[in-house]
Design a protein around this motif. Structure first.
Motif, short mmCIF file in Angstrom:
data_model
loop_
_atom_site.label_atom_id
_atom_site.label_comp_id
_atom_site.label_asym_id
_atom_site.label_seq_id
_atom_site.Cartn_x
_atom_site.Cartn_y
_atom_site.Cartn_z
N ALA A 178 47.52 104.91 79.53
CA ALA A 178 46.41 104.69 78.59
C ALA A 178 46.61 103.40 77.80
CB ALA A 178 46.28 105.89 77.65
N GLN A 179 47.86 103.09 77.45
CA GLN A 179 48.11 101.80 76.75
C GLN A 179 47.75 100.63 77.66
OE1 GLN A 179 52.22 102.53 75.77
NE2 GLN A 179 51.75 103.12 73.67
N ILE A 180 48.06 100.77 78.94
CA ILE A 180 47.73 99.69 79.89
C ILE A 180 46.21 99.55 80.01
CG2 ILE A 180 47.90 98.99 82.32
CD1 ILE A 180 50.66 100.51 82.31
N SER A 181 45.51 100.68 80.07
CA SER A 181 44.04 100.64 80.13
C SER A 181 43.47 99.90 78.93
CB SER A 181 43.47 102.06 80.15
OG SER A 181 43.57 102.59 81.45
N MET A 182 44.01 100.18 77.75
CA MET A 182 43.49 99.53 76.54
C MET A 182 43.64 98.01 76.64
SD MET A 182 44.68 99.92 72.58
CE MET A 182 43.93 101.51 72.23
N ALA A 183 44.80 97.57 77.12
CA ALA A 183 45.05 96.12 77.20
C ALA A 183 44.18 95.47 78.27
CB ALA A 183 46.53 95.87 77.47
N LYS A 184 44.05 96.14 79.42
CA LYS A 184 43.20 95.57 80.49
C LYS A 184 41.77 95.44 79.97
CE LYS A 184 40.64 95.63 84.55
NZ LYS A 184 39.21 95.85 84.74
N ARG A 185 41.27 96.50 79.38
CA ARG A 185 39.88 96.50 78.92
C ARG A 185 39.66 95.46 77.82
NH1 ARG A 185 36.67 98.99 75.00
NH2 ARG A 185 34.58 99.50 75.78
N ASN A 186 40.54 95.48 76.84
CA ASN A 186 40.37 94.56 75.71
C ASN A 186 40.44 93.10 76.17
OD1 ASN A 186 40.48 94.05 72.63
ND2 ASN A 186 42.14 92.81 73.46
N ASN A 187 41.44 92.79 76.98
CA ASN A 187 41.69 91.39 77.29
C ASN A 187 40.65 90.81 78.24
OD1 ASN A 187 43.89 91.95 75.74
ND2 ASN A 187 45.41 91.19 77.17
N VAL A 188 40.17 91.62 79.18
CA VAL A 188 39.15 91.09 80.09
C VAL A 188 37.84 90.90 79.32
CG1 VAL A 188 37.88 91.43 82.22
CG2 VAL A 188 40.27 92.14 82.09
N ASP A 189 37.53 91.83 78.46
CA ASP A 189 36.33 91.70 77.63
C ASP A 189 36.44 90.47 76.72
OD1 ASP A 189 33.80 92.89 76.82
OD2 ASP A 189 34.76 93.25 74.89
N MET A 190 37.62 90.30 76.13
CA MET A 190 37.87 89.13 75.29
C MET A 190 37.65 87.85 76.10
SD MET A 190 40.56 86.73 75.06
CE MET A 190 41.89 87.45 75.99
N ALA A 191 38.18 87.82 77.32
CA ALA A 191 38.10 86.59 78.13
C ALA A 191 36.67 86.30 78.55
CB ALA A 191 39.00 86.74 79.36
N ILE A 192 35.93 87.32 78.92
CA ILE A 192 34.56 87.09 79.39
C ILE A 192 33.70 86.61 78.22
CG2 ILE A 192 33.41 89.34 79.16
CD1 ILE A 192 32.68 89.13 82.12
N ASN A 193 33.93 87.15 77.04
CA ASN A 193 33.16 86.69 75.87
C ASN A 193 33.52 85.25 75.52
OD1 ASN A 193 31.65 89.00 75.48
ND2 ASN A 193 33.30 90.02 74.38
N ILE A 194 34.79 84.92 75.63
CA ILE A 194 35.21 83.54 75.35
C ILE A 194 34.61 82.58 76.38
CG2 ILE A 194 37.25 82.01 75.43
CD1 ILE A 194 38.69 84.08 73.72
N ALA A 195 34.60 83.00 77.64
CA ALA A 195 34.01 82.14 78.68
C ALA A 195 32.53 81.88 78.37
CB ALA A 195 34.17 82.80 80.05
N ARG A 196 31.83 82.91 77.94
CA ARG A 196 30.39 82.74 77.64
C ARG A 196 30.19 81.80 76.46
NH1 ARG A 196 29.50 89.19 78.50
NH2 ARG A 196 29.22 89.13 80.76
N GLU A 197 30.98 81.95 75.42
CA GLU A 197 30.88 81.09 74.24
C GLU A 197 31.29 79.65 74.57
OE1 GLU A 197 30.08 82.20 70.66
OE2 GLU A 197 29.04 83.44 72.12
N ALA A 198 32.37 79.53 75.34
CA ALA A 198 32.87 78.20 75.70
C ALA A 198 31.84 77.47 76.54
CB ALA A 198 34.19 78.33 76.47
N ARG A 199 31.20 78.19 77.42
CA ARG A 199 30.16 77.59 78.27
C ARG A 199 29.06 76.99 77.39
NH1 ARG A 199 25.78 76.18 79.15
NH2 ARG A 199 24.86 78.17 78.59
N GLN A 200 28.72 77.68 76.34
CA GLN A 200 27.66 77.17 75.46
C GLN A 200 28.11 75.90 74.74
OE1 GLN A 200 25.03 79.65 73.23
NE2 GLN A 200 26.10 81.49 73.92
N ILE A 201 29.38 75.83 74.37
CA ILE A 201 29.87 74.64 73.66
C ILE A 201 29.72 73.40 74.55
CG2 ILE A 201 31.97 73.54 72.73
CD1 ILE A 201 32.78 76.25 71.61
N LEU A 202 29.82 73.60 75.84
CA LEU A 202 29.69 72.45 76.75
C LEU A 202 28.24 72.12 77.09
CD1 LEU A 202 32.78 72.99 77.08
CD2 LEU A 202 32.52 72.13 79.39
N GLY A 203 27.30 72.86 76.52
CA GLY A 203 25.90 72.58 76.81
C GLY A 203 25.66 72.59 78.31
#
Ligand code: TGC
Ligand code: FAD
Length: 406
Positions: free
Chosen positions: A336-361
């Motif tokens: 369950a600890q591994i699940s929490m980290a997988k879920r949190n980190n992939v969600d974190m990364a996908i959100n960062i990718a979306r925001e970063a994409r916007q910064i580059l116009g």
């Protein structure tokens, strides 16, 4: 910006030079041993040299760059924690995680190949196989001479692998395997497949199926917008005669494949940080250089908010994952600890990718920068090895004691 410059370059040089500088806001390097840093830096340099210059081209072509297989083996990406007597690198869990982080900084598809090879093929052979199977397969998998794949998911059984229908019957001197798996990373060119199937009593077992066995085919899955540099395919078993010595004898039941997933999900938790770091670093550099309204866009509050939130989330994920690595080294990490980290980190990364994409116009949608590729890749990463929803339900079960899957 000099964005236009690379348009005249040949396809394999279209991505910008790799200027990556890893963020370490909380001085996490101080928590790493010299060996961790050495392993991490070797992987980082290799990705800069061998992956970054070619990966955009291979993603565009939707092709796995097979020429990097030897390099992956050399940096210890095939079986980082498998004992050296079987050809593995004999490293600890933090080193394993750091290698996955660096590879996924380059591309999630390349990390996929390493994850599958290490955690979904070498791990079950090491843990559930006998000594003969270990000696026969592990050294060749560690060196990259053999590439493996892992067949759990079926057309009608994804999140619920326990419902699988792929099955084998005991025919005296061999097993007869029938069924089909889909969405299998590495399948189109894998030499061997670790396949999960039910026996005549309905119990799940792992079988090693080798390319060339009659009735075994691996058609490639085309038209993916995600993980384009990773080969995905089906595994079709049409009365495949599997020698009895190819059954993994030491563990059966759904817990056997799920145990392999623990190891792979842990690697993904680290890998996702790599993708997020690359998006953040690219966006930060771009924002400082890109002038609009006579000043760098990094000097606007809106873009600073995006960047500040990114580094905060990356730092939190780094701490979570480092701690999980320590727990795994001590043999104390729970699924369950591994699940929490997988879920949190992939969600974190996908959100960062979306925001970063916007910064580059507009530049953010091109292959000159890695961000859009990471963003599309992460759509697979958030789905495979247990979806975002399934990992939430695993946490829900862990804290309430009540399963909400059914
Ligand atoms: P459930 O009754 O909960 O469990 C069955 C048995 O398994 C044990 N178990 C685990 N053991 C080890 N590690 C884990 N993480 C485990 N989770 C459960 C459990 O204790 C039990 O053992 P026993 O002895 O009592 O029989 O099973 P369920 O049918 O209710 O399903 C639970 C659920 C939904 C969490 C599970 O099925 C699940 O995780 N589903 C997601 C499927 C998934 O992740 N598929 C991934 C396919 S591989 C892949 O995506 C590779 S992508 C690779 C790449 O390219 O990088
Ligand atoms: P489904 O299980 O049909 O889920 C569809 C949606 O329903 C999801 O949003 C899910 O969260 C939701 N859902 C499902 N059950 C519940 C529930 N109980 N409550 C609430 N919501 C629910 N598999 C392998 O075996 N080996 C591989 O190498 C491999 N590589 C892959 C590579 C790629 C590129 C991809 C995309 C997948 C790969 N997979 C592999 C398969 C992957 O593990 C599955 O796609 C994943 O487990 C989800 O299964 P599914 O696609 O059938 O979705």
């Amino acid at each position: 910006m000099k964005a236009i410059l690379t348009q005249s370059l040949p396809n394999d040089k279209k991505m910008r030079p790799d200027l990556f500088q890893a963020p370490d806001y909380y001085l996490l390097d101080e928590l790493l041993s010299d060996e961790h840093k050495m392993v991490r830096d070797a992987a980082r340099e290799w990705v800069k040299r061998e992956v970054s210059p070619i990966i955009e081209d291979y993603a565009q072509k939707a092709e796995f760059p097979k020429q990097i297989i030897n390099g992956l083996a050399e940096i210890g990406a095939f079986g980082p924690y498998i004992p050296e007597e079987y050809g593995g690198a004999g490293l600890d869990q933090i080193s394993y995680g750091l290698i996955m982080q660096e590879i996924e900084r380059g591309d999630s598809g390349v990390r996929s190949t390493a994850s599958v090879q290490s955690s979904l093929v070498m791990y079950p052979i090491w843990k559930y196989g006998n000594e003969e199977q270990r000696m026969k397969y592990l050294p060749k998998l560690a060196s990259g001479e053999f590439i493996g794949c892992f067949g759990l998911t079926e057309p009608d059984h994804g999140s619920n692998p326990g419902g699988m229908v792929t099955n084998f019957k005991d025919k005296g001197d061999h097993y007869l395997l029938n069924g089909a798996k889909m969405w299998i990373s590495n399948a189109p060119f894998a030499d061997i497949a670790v396949v999960w199937a039910k026996d005549e009593t309905g119990r799940i077992h792992g079988l090693i199926v080798e390319r060339g066995m009659e009735g075994f085919t691996t058609p490639e899955t085309h038209n993916k917008w995600s993980l384009r540099a990773s080969a995905t395919g089906e595994l079709i078993f049409d009365n495949v005669k599997v020698p009895k010595e190819n059954l993994l004898p030491n563990k059966s039941g759904l817990g056997a494949p799920l145990g392999c997933l623990d190891s792979a999900r842990y690697g993904i938790a680290w890998g996702a940080i790599g993708a997020a770091m690359d998006c953040y670093d690219t966006a930060l550099r771009y924002a400082k250089e890109r002038i609009q309204f006579d000043k760098p866009i990094a000097g606007t509050q809106l873009q600073q908010k995006k960047l500040a939130e990114m580094i905060t989330e990356i730092t939190k994920a780094q701490l979570l994952t480092w701690r999980l690595g320590v727990l795994r080294n001590e043999g104390k990490a729970t699924s369950a600890q591994i699940s929490m980290a997988k879920r949190n980190n992939v969600d974190m990364a996908i959100n960062i990718a979306r925001e970063a994409r916007q910064i580059l116009g507009g530049m953010g949608i091109t292959g000159e920068y890695s961000i859009m590729r990471h963003m599309m890749n992460l759509e697979s990463v958030i789905t495979y090895e247990g979806t975002h929803d399934i990992h939430l339900l695993i946490t829900g079960l862990d804290i309430t004691g009540i399963p909400a899957f059914k």
